[in-house]
Design an enzyme around this catalytic site. Structure first.
Site, PDB file in Angstrom:
ATOM      1  N   LYS A  12       0.828  -1.222   0.000  1.00  0.00           N
ATOM      2  CA  LYS A  12       0.000   0.000   0.000  1.00  0.00           C
ATOM      3  C   LYS A  12       0.864   1.274   0.000  1.00  0.00           C
ATOM      4  O   LYS A  12       2.085   1.215   0.276  1.00  0.00           O
ATOM      5  CB  LYS A  12      -0.926  -0.036   1.215  1.00  0.00           C
ATOM      6  CG  LYS A  12      -1.961  -1.159   1.156  1.00  0.00           C
ATOM      7  CD  LYS A  12      -2.908  -1.087   2.360  1.00  0.00           C
ATOM      8  CE  LYS A  12      -3.963  -2.183   2.289  1.00  0.00           C
ATOM      9  NZ  LYS A  12      -4.920  -2.095   3.443  1.00  0.00           N
ATOM     10  N   TYR A  52     -13.041  -2.786  -2.228  1.00  0.00           N
ATOM     11  CA  TYR A  52     -13.539  -2.890  -0.845  1.00  0.00           C
ATOM     12  C   TYR A  52     -15.059  -2.653  -0.784  1.00  0.00           C
ATOM     13  O   TYR A  52     -15.514  -1.784  -0.016  1.00  0.00           O
ATOM     14  CB  TYR A  52     -12.828  -1.868   0.048  1.00  0.00           C
ATOM     15  CG  TYR A  52     -11.375  -2.150   0.341  1.00  0.00           C
ATOM     16  CD1 TYR A  52     -10.924  -3.424   0.698  1.00  0.00           C
ATOM     17  CD2 TYR A  52     -10.432  -1.115   0.326  1.00  0.00           C
ATOM     18  CE1 TYR A  52      -9.581  -3.672   0.989  1.00  0.00           C
ATOM     19  CE2 TYR A  52      -9.088  -1.352   0.629  1.00  0.00           C
ATOM     20  CZ  TYR A  52      -8.676  -2.628   0.957  1.00  0.00           C
ATOM     21  OH  TYR A  52      -7.350  -2.867   1.261  1.00  0.00           O
ATOM     22  N   PHE A  60     -15.975   5.619   7.798  1.00  0.00           N
ATOM     23  CA  PHE A  60     -14.548   5.902   7.587  1.00  0.00           C
ATOM     24  C   PHE A  60     -14.077   5.556   6.177  1.00  0.00           C
ATOM     25  O   PHE A  60     -12.884   5.630   5.889  1.00  0.00           O
ATOM     26  CB  PHE A  60     -13.697   5.159   8.627  1.00  0.00           C
ATOM     27  CG  PHE A  60     -14.000   3.689   8.729  1.00  0.00           C
ATOM     28  CD1 PHE A  60     -14.841   3.203   9.727  1.00  0.00           C
ATOM     29  CD2 PHE A  60     -13.459   2.780   7.818  1.00  0.00           C
ATOM     30  CE1 PHE A  60     -15.125   1.838   9.828  1.00  0.00           C
ATOM     31  CE2 PHE A  60     -13.727   1.426   7.908  1.00  0.00           C
ATOM     32  CZ  PHE A  60     -14.572   0.953   8.915  1.00  0.00           C
ATOM     33  N   ARG A  88      -1.602 -14.801   3.995  1.00  0.00           N
ATOM     34  CA  ARG A  88      -2.453 -14.179   5.027  1.00  0.00           C
ATOM     35  C   ARG A  88      -1.802 -14.341   6.402  1.00  0.00           C
ATOM     36  O   ARG A  88      -1.841 -13.432   7.225  1.00  0.00           O
ATOM     37  CB  ARG A  88      -3.867 -14.777   5.018  1.00  0.00           C
ATOM     38  CG  ARG A  88      -4.732 -14.358   3.834  1.00  0.00           C
ATOM     39  CD  ARG A  88      -5.090 -12.881   3.800  1.00  0.00           C
ATOM     40  NE  ARG A  88      -6.101 -12.499   4.771  1.00  0.00           N
ATOM     41  CZ  ARG A  88      -6.773 -11.345   4.754  1.00  0.00           C
ATOM     42  NH1 ARG A  88      -6.515 -10.424   3.814  1.00  0.00           N
ATOM     43  NH2 ARG A  88      -7.659 -11.066   5.663  1.00  0.00           N
ATOM     44  N   THR A  94      -5.684  -7.487  10.408  1.00  0.00           N
ATOM     45  CA  THR A  94      -5.975  -6.152   9.862  1.00  0.00           C
ATOM     46  C   THR A  94      -5.531  -5.032  10.802  1.00  0.00           C
ATOM     47  O   THR A  94      -4.913  -4.057  10.373  1.00  0.00           O
ATOM     48  CB  THR A  94      -7.494  -6.021   9.611  1.00  0.00           C
ATOM     49  OG1 THR A  94      -7.925  -7.134   8.848  1.00  0.00           O
ATOM     50  CG2 THR A  94      -7.824  -4.720   8.879  1.00  0.00           C
ATOM     51  N   ARG A 105       2.518  -6.716   8.884  1.00  0.00           N
ATOM     52  CA  ARG A 105       1.807  -5.617   9.550  1.00  0.00           C
ATOM     53  C   ARG A 105       2.316  -5.411  10.979  1.00  0.00           C
ATOM     54  O   ARG A 105       2.442  -4.279  11.446  1.00  0.00           O
ATOM     55  CB  ARG A 105       0.304  -5.905   9.552  1.00  0.00           C
ATOM     56  CG  ARG A 105      -0.346  -5.699   8.182  1.00  0.00           C
ATOM     57  CD  ARG A 105      -1.746  -6.274   8.121  1.00  0.00           C
ATOM     58  NE  ARG A 105      -2.471  -5.833   6.928  1.00  0.00           N
ATOM     59  CZ  ARG A 105      -3.636  -6.352   6.561  1.00  0.00           C
ATOM     60  NH1 ARG A 105      -4.205  -7.320   7.257  1.00  0.00           N
ATOM     61  NH2 ARG A 105      -4.242  -5.901   5.464  1.00  0.00           N
ATOM     62  N   ASN A 117      -2.034   0.079   7.094  1.00  0.00           N
ATOM     63  CA  ASN A 117      -1.564  -1.244   7.525  1.00  0.00           C
ATOM     64  C   ASN A 117      -0.737  -1.959   6.448  1.00  0.00           C
ATOM     65  O   ASN A 117      -0.721  -3.185   6.359  1.00  0.00           O
ATOM     66  CB  ASN A 117      -2.722  -2.096   8.042  1.00  0.00           C
ATOM     67  CG  ASN A 117      -3.764  -2.373   6.983  1.00  0.00           C
ATOM     68  OD1 ASN A 117      -3.664  -1.860   5.873  1.00  0.00           O
ATOM     69  ND2 ASN A 117      -4.742  -3.196   7.309  1.00  0.00           N
ATOM     70  N   GLU A 131      -9.291 -10.422  -8.004  1.00  0.00           N
ATOM     71  CA  GLU A 131      -8.370  -9.290  -7.812  1.00  0.00           C
ATOM     72  C   GLU A 131      -7.275  -9.274  -8.885  1.00  0.00           C
ATOM     73  O   GLU A 131      -6.872  -8.208  -9.344  1.00  0.00           O
ATOM     74  CB  GLU A 131      -7.760  -9.371  -6.403  1.00  0.00           C
ATOM     75  CG  GLU A 131      -8.806  -9.090  -5.333  1.00  0.00           C
ATOM     76  CD  GLU A 131      -8.315  -9.342  -3.911  1.00  0.00           C
ATOM     77  OE1 GLU A 131      -7.141  -9.694  -3.724  1.00  0.00           O
ATOM     78  OE2 GLU A 131      -9.127  -9.173  -2.988  1.00  0.00           O
TER      79      GLU A 131
HETATM   80  P1  ADP Z   1      -7.982  -6.888   5.327  1.00  0.00           P
HETATM   81  O1  ADP Z   1      -7.227  -5.762   4.647  1.00  0.00           O
HETATM   82  O2  ADP Z   1      -7.184  -7.482   6.461  1.00  0.00           O
HETATM   83  O3  ADP Z   1      -8.482  -7.945   4.361  1.00  0.00           O
HETATM   84  P2  ADP Z   1     -10.632  -5.587   5.519  1.00  0.00           P
HETATM   85  O4  ADP Z   1     -11.029  -6.116   4.192  1.00  0.00           O
HETATM   86  O5  ADP Z   1     -11.603  -5.691   6.666  1.00  0.00           O
HETATM   87  O6  ADP Z   1      -9.263  -6.249   6.059  1.00  0.00           O
HETATM   88  O7  ADP Z   1     -10.299  -4.040   5.400  1.00  0.00           O
HETATM   89  C1  ADP Z   1      -9.700  -3.495   4.260  1.00  0.00           C
HETATM   90  C2  ADP Z   1      -8.822  -2.324   4.657  1.00  0.00           C
HETATM   91  O8  ADP Z   1      -9.630  -1.213   5.097  1.00  0.00           O
HETATM   92  C3  ADP Z   1      -7.907  -2.611   5.859  1.00  0.00           C
HETATM   93  O9  ADP Z   1      -6.726  -3.269   5.460  1.00  0.00           O
HETATM   94  C4  ADP Z   1      -7.651  -1.223   6.409  1.00  0.00           C
HETATM   95  O10 ADP Z   1      -6.673  -0.534   5.626  1.00  0.00           O
HETATM   96  C5  ADP Z   1      -9.006  -0.550   6.183  1.00  0.00           C
HETATM   97  N1  ADP Z   1      -9.897  -0.661   7.353  1.00  0.00           N
HETATM   98  C6  ADP Z   1     -10.619  -1.751   7.741  1.00  0.00           C
HETATM   99  N2  ADP Z   1     -11.351  -1.503   8.857  1.00  0.00           N
HETATM  100  C7  ADP Z   1     -11.062  -0.204   9.194  1.00  0.00           C
HETATM  101  C8  ADP Z   1     -11.478   0.675  10.274  1.00  0.00           C
HETATM  102  N3  ADP Z   1     -12.325   0.275  11.237  1.00  0.00           N
HETATM  103  N4  ADP Z   1     -10.969   1.930  10.292  1.00  0.00           N
HETATM  104  C9  ADP Z   1     -10.102   2.370   9.338  1.00  0.00           C
HETATM  105  N5  ADP Z   1      -9.675   1.595   8.305  1.00  0.00           N
HETATM  106  C10 ADP Z   1     -10.139   0.333   8.239  1.00  0.00           C
END
Ligand code: ADP
Length: 137
Positions: A12, A52, A60, A88, A94, A105, A117, A131
Protein backbone atom coordinates in the site's frame (compact mmCIF):
# COMPACT_ATOMS: atom_id res chain seq x y z
CA UNK A 1 -2.39 -31.74 0.78
CA UNK A 2 -0.84 -28.96 -1.27
CA UNK A 3 -2.45 -26.99 -4.06
CA UNK A 4 -0.73 -24.63 -6.50
CA UNK A 5 -2.39 -21.22 -6.04
CA UNK A 6 -2.05 -17.54 -6.88
CA UNK A 7 -2.57 -14.55 -4.57
CA UNK A 8 -2.85 -10.85 -5.36
CA UNK A 9 -0.61 -8.85 -3.02
CA UNK A 10 -0.63 -5.06 -2.85
CA UNK A 11 2.03 -3.06 -1.04
CA UNK A 12 0.00 0.00 0.00
CA UNK A 13 1.01 3.69 -0.44
CA UNK A 14 2.25 4.08 3.16
CA UNK A 15 4.81 1.30 2.70
CA UNK A 16 5.89 2.58 -0.74
CA UNK A 17 6.47 6.08 0.74
CA UNK A 18 8.42 4.58 3.63
CA UNK A 19 10.77 2.68 1.26
CA UNK A 20 9.67 -0.76 2.48
CA UNK A 21 9.06 -2.40 -0.92
CA UNK A 22 12.32 -4.35 -0.95
CA UNK A 23 12.06 -5.65 2.62
CA UNK A 24 8.49 -6.84 2.07
CA UNK A 25 9.21 -8.62 -1.23
CA UNK A 26 12.29 -10.20 0.36
CA UNK A 27 10.06 -11.94 2.92
CA UNK A 28 8.01 -13.63 0.19
CA UNK A 29 11.12 -14.70 -1.70
CA UNK A 30 12.71 -16.00 1.51
CA UNK A 31 9.58 -18.11 2.02
CA UNK A 32 10.08 -19.80 -1.36
CA UNK A 33 7.12 -18.10 -3.03
CA UNK A 34 7.33 -16.96 -6.65
CA UNK A 35 6.59 -13.39 -7.81
CA UNK A 36 5.18 -14.11 -11.28
CA UNK A 37 4.09 -10.54 -12.14
CA UNK A 38 4.68 -7.09 -10.60
CA UNK A 39 3.78 -3.49 -11.39
CA UNK A 40 3.31 -0.07 -9.79
CA UNK A 41 0.15 2.00 -10.17
CA UNK A 42 -1.91 4.58 -8.31
CA UNK A 43 -5.46 3.45 -7.52
CA UNK A 44 -8.49 5.49 -8.54
CA UNK A 45 -11.44 6.04 -6.13
CA UNK A 46 -13.54 3.81 -8.44
CA UNK A 47 -11.11 0.90 -8.10
CA UNK A 48 -10.90 1.33 -4.32
CA UNK A 49 -14.71 1.09 -4.10
CA UNK A 50 -14.67 -1.99 -6.34
CA UNK A 51 -11.91 -3.59 -4.24
CA UNK A 52 -13.54 -2.89 -0.85
CA UNK A 53 -17.32 -3.16 -1.54
CA UNK A 54 -17.92 -4.40 2.05
CA UNK A 55 -16.56 -1.08 3.40
CA UNK A 56 -18.15 1.45 1.05
CA UNK A 57 -21.03 2.22 3.46
CA UNK A 58 -18.75 2.71 6.49
CA UNK A 59 -18.33 6.23 7.90
CA UNK A 60 -14.55 5.90 7.59
CA UNK A 61 -14.56 4.79 3.94
CA UNK A 62 -13.43 8.25 2.71
CA UNK A 63 -10.30 7.89 4.88
CA UNK A 64 -9.53 4.52 3.30
CA UNK A 65 -10.19 5.89 -0.19
CA UNK A 66 -8.01 9.00 0.34
CA UNK A 67 -5.23 6.81 1.72
CA UNK A 68 -5.35 4.18 -1.02
CA UNK A 69 -5.29 6.88 -3.76
CA UNK A 70 -2.57 8.99 -2.07
CA UNK A 71 0.30 7.56 -4.09
CA UNK A 72 1.49 4.50 -5.99
CA UNK A 73 1.01 0.95 -4.72
CA UNK A 74 2.91 -2.14 -5.84
CA UNK A 75 0.78 -4.98 -7.23
CA UNK A 76 2.12 -8.53 -7.37
CA UNK A 77 0.89 -11.95 -8.37
CA UNK A 78 2.49 -14.41 -5.97
CA UNK A 79 2.40 -18.15 -6.64
CA UNK A 80 3.07 -21.27 -4.61
CA UNK A 81 1.46 -24.19 -2.82
CA UNK A 82 -1.31 -22.95 -0.49
CA UNK A 83 -0.05 -19.42 -1.12
CA UNK A 84 -3.30 -17.66 -0.08
CA UNK A 85 -3.20 -19.05 3.46
CA UNK A 86 0.58 -18.72 3.78
CA UNK A 87 0.53 -15.05 2.82
CA UNK A 88 -2.45 -14.18 5.03
CA UNK A 89 -0.49 -15.68 7.94
CA UNK A 90 2.65 -13.78 6.92
CA UNK A 91 0.90 -10.37 6.70
CA UNK A 92 -0.87 -10.54 10.09
CA UNK A 93 -4.32 -9.34 11.16
CA UNK A 94 -5.98 -6.15 9.86
CA UNK A 95 -5.60 -4.10 13.05
CA UNK A 96 -1.91 -3.21 13.48
CA UNK A 97 -2.32 -3.03 17.25
CA UNK A 98 -3.14 -6.76 17.29
CA UNK A 99 -0.78 -7.84 14.48
CA UNK A 100 1.85 -10.23 15.82
CA UNK A 101 5.54 -9.35 15.73
CA UNK A 102 7.14 -11.22 12.83
CA UNK A 103 4.24 -10.46 10.52
CA UNK A 104 4.50 -7.72 7.87
CA UNK A 105 1.81 -5.62 9.55
CA UNK A 106 3.12 -6.38 13.04
CA UNK A 107 6.64 -5.27 12.12
CA UNK A 108 5.96 -2.31 9.83
CA UNK A 109 2.42 -0.99 10.51
CA UNK A 110 1.74 2.47 11.93
CA UNK A 111 -0.14 1.75 15.17
CA UNK A 112 -1.42 5.35 15.28
CA UNK A 113 -3.42 5.16 12.04
CA UNK A 114 -5.77 2.19 11.59
CA UNK A 115 -5.95 2.15 7.80
CA UNK A 116 -2.16 2.48 7.30
CA UNK A 117 -1.56 -1.24 7.52
CA UNK A 118 1.10 -1.61 4.81
CA UNK A 119 -0.21 -4.48 2.74
CA UNK A 120 -3.20 -6.27 1.23
CA UNK A 121 -3.38 -9.95 0.27
CA UNK A 122 -6.27 -11.98 -1.14
CA UNK A 123 -8.32 -13.75 1.53
CA UNK A 124 -9.43 -16.71 -0.66
CA UNK A 125 -8.60 -18.38 -3.96
CA UNK A 126 -11.82 -16.97 -5.44
CA UNK A 127 -11.06 -13.38 -4.43
CA UNK A 128 -7.47 -13.82 -5.67
CA UNK A 129 -8.82 -14.66 -9.15
CA UNK A 130 -11.11 -11.59 -9.10
CA UNK A 131 -8.37 -9.29 -7.81
CA UNK A 132 -5.81 -10.50 -10.36
CA UNK A 133 -8.35 -9.79 -13.10
CA UNK A 134 -9.08 -6.35 -11.55
CA UNK A 135 -5.49 -5.19 -11.26
CA UNK A 136 -3.78 -7.07 -14.09
CA UNK A 137 -6.65 -7.07 -16.63
P1 ADP B 1 -7.98 -6.89 5.33
O1 ADP B 1 -7.23 -5.76 4.65
O2 ADP B 1 -7.18 -7.48 6.46
O3 ADP B 1 -8.48 -7.94 4.36
P2 ADP B 1 -10.63 -5.59 5.52
O4 ADP B 1 -11.03 -6.12 4.19
O5 ADP B 1 -11.60 -5.69 6.67
O6 ADP B 1 -9.26 -6.25 6.06
O7 ADP B 1 -10.30 -4.04 5.40
C1 ADP B 1 -9.70 -3.49 4.26
C2 ADP B 1 -8.82 -2.32 4.66
O8 ADP B 1 -9.63 -1.21 5.10
C3 ADP B 1 -7.91 -2.61 5.86
O9 ADP B 1 -6.73 -3.27 5.46
C4 ADP B 1 -7.65 -1.22 6.41
O10 ADP B 1 -6.67 -0.53 5.63
C5 ADP B 1 -9.01 -0.55 6.18
N1 ADP B 1 -9.90 -0.66 7.35
C6 ADP B 1 -10.62 -1.75 7.74
N2 ADP B 1 -11.35 -1.50 8.86
C7 ADP B 1 -11.06 -0.20 9.19
C8 ADP B 1 -11.48 0.67 10.27
N3 ADP B 1 -12.32 0.28 11.24
N4 ADP B 1 -10.97 1.93 10.29
C9 ADP B 1 -10.10 2.37 9.34
N5 ADP B 1 -9.68 1.59 8.31
C10 ADP B 1 -10.14 0.33 8.24
Amino acid sequence: MTTKEQSLVMIKPDAVKRLLIGQIIQRFENKGLTISNIKMATLTPELVAEHYPHLVEKTFFHEISDFMTSGPSVFMIVEGDNVVEIIRTMIGVTNIVDAAPGTVRGDFGNAAVYHENVIHASDSVTSAQEEIKRFFN
